[in-house]
Motif scaffolding. Sequence first.
Motif: not given
Length: 604
Positions: A48, A83, A86, A90, A117-118, A144, A338-339, A372
Motif C-alpha cells: 500500500g 498493486r 503497478n 503509480y 489490479d485497480a 476490487s 490505488t492508483p 493502465y
Amino acid sequence: MARVQITELALRDAHQSLFATRMLTSDMLPVAGLMDRVGFWSVESWGGATFDSCLRFLNEDPWERIRQLKKAMPQTPQQMLLRGQNLLGYRHYADDVVESFVERAAANGVDVFRVFDALNDPRNLAPSMRAVKKAGKHAQAAISYAVTPVHTLDLYVALARELREMGADSICIKDMAGLLKPYDAHELVKALRQAAGLPVQVHSHATTGMSVATLLKAVEAGAATLDTTISSLAMGTSHSPTETMVEILRGTEWDAGLDLKLLVEIAAYFREARRKYRAFESSFVGADTRILVSQVPGGMLSNLESQLKDMKQSGKIDAVLSDIAQVQKDFGFPPLVTPTSQIVGTQAVFNVIFGRYEKLTSESCDLLVGRYGRTPAAPNPELVAKALKQLGLSAPVTERPAEALPREMPRLEEELKKALGTSTVSREDVLTYAMFPQVAVKFFGSRAKGPMSFTAPAETPAAAPAAAPAPAAGRGSYTVNVGGREYAVRSVPDKAAGTLAITLEGTTWTVSVKPTGTAAAATGSAAPAAATPGEVHKALAPMPGTIIRLVLDDNREVREGDPIVVMEAMKMQIEVKAAHSGRIRYRVKAGDSVEGDSVLAEIQ
C-alpha cells in the motif's frame, strides 16, 4: 463449517486509513511479540502506501521494516498488498521489475501476497501472480469491489474463474470503500466459492457503517478469512474491530478461537501509541454515508482531506466528493482503489479548483488512453481525444500496457549508481528507486540519520508560540520545539493586508508584518512589500508539490501555453504552462519541494 480465520490490519491498512500511514516501526515492534501469540492467519504489515510514507515522511527504510517485523513475529505469516503491474507505485513497471520486486519481498519476509489490479484487468495480474508462485509464497488474488452499472455478479464470477486459472491460492473481495452490503456479500461470497472452489477472504472498510454486518453475512456464506483490526485502530475510515468479530462468532461453528484477553492487551497498547499521531488523524469518524455516492476508499479519505487542507481548500471537500462520481463515470467506471482512486480523486480536486477538465493530470491521460489497462466501460470519447492530444498519441493502447515496456532493472541500477555516486547498490535500493525516484534519492541521502520520532501531545491546549518562526513573512511549514514537544506550524502571508496567519494545532493567530532589511519580522505594524515590476510575469505553483522536471533550458524563449514545469502534486504529475510569452528564468530546480503560489519561474 471450519473456524473462521482472522487477518489483522493494525500494522498497515488501519493506520493508513486513520492517520495517513504515519506509524513508525518503533511503535510496532514492542507489541509484535503479543501479536505473534494470537494465532492470526496473517498480519498485514507491508505494501500500500508503506513505501511512500516511510521514505517521504518517516525517514525509514521499508525493507528494514519488513525484516524486523518478520523477525519479531516468526510464527505469523506477514502479508503485503501488491498493486499488480503497478507494484507500489503509480505507473506500470516492466515485467523484470515485477519479478525482481516479488522475489526480494519474499526473501525479506513477505509470506502472503494480496495481488490486485485497480481495473480488475487480469492481464495486469498475471506477471506478479507468476512471480509469487515462483517464490513459493501464497498468491491471494483480489477482486476490487465497486458498485457501478457495469460491475455485476456475473462479471465478478467470471473474474474469479480467471484468477483460479492463474494459480490463485485464495480470493479476496477487496471492498476498499465500505460499499459491500451485508446481503450482497452473502450472495457474492457464495457465488465465488462455487465458481472458483477457492477459500474466500473478505476485506471491508467501516466507512459507511456496514462492515460488521457485512463480515457476519460473509461468514454465513462460507468466507474462510476476515480482515479486521484491533479495536483501538478500528471503525471510521478503518475496519471492523477484531475483538468484536471474535466475540460475535464465539461459541458458534465459525468460532475463531482467539484469546480475548490477549487482544484487549494489544488494543490497550495501540490506544496509547495512537496518541502520538493525533496531528495526522482524519476528521472522518463514525459512519459517513456520503461515501455511498462518492465511493472513495477509506485510505484515500484521510489523505484527500490532508491534501485539501495543505492547499487551503478544506471547505471544498463536499464539492470534491460530489465530483468524484462524475469523474469515475467519465473515466470508464474504474473501481476506486490505488492508483485509480488517487487519479480520479485528484482530477476531481482539479475540476473543483481550476474548472472541469481544464487541467488533466498525466495519470488521468494515461488512464483514459489505456495505459493502465482496460477500463470496465468505455471512457468519455471527448476526454480520450483530449488525453491523446496531450500525450501526443494517435490512438489508445489496446494491448497489455506492460508489453511495450523494455527491461528496466539494468537501467534503473545504473541511474541510481550515478545519482548516488557509487559503484554498487543493493537490489532493494534499486527497487525503492524504481517506485519513487525523486523521493528515494533524497531518502538515501538522509537514511543514516535514522527514523524521525513523534511525541504524544500534552493533554492541555498549547499556548501560542512567543514569536513566529523565521522567516515570519514567508509561506511555509515549520516544526517548532516548545518545552520538548514538537509542533507543526504553518504560515501564510497576506501581502495586501500586511499580515501573517500562523496556524498551530487548528488555531490561527494573525500578526502584522513589516520589512526589516530583506526579511520581514512580526511586529505591531504593517508595510506590504513593493510590487514586482509589471513586465516581469511570475509562473506560480498551482498547489504544494515537488518539482519533477524543468521542461526548458533556463533563459530560453517561451510562448504562452508552452509547458514549463512538471511537478508532482497529490501524488500525481501535472504540467505547469506559461501564461505569457517571453524569456524564462527558473527559480526552482528538480527535486525542490514548493508551496502553493511559490514562484517557479519568471518570464520577461
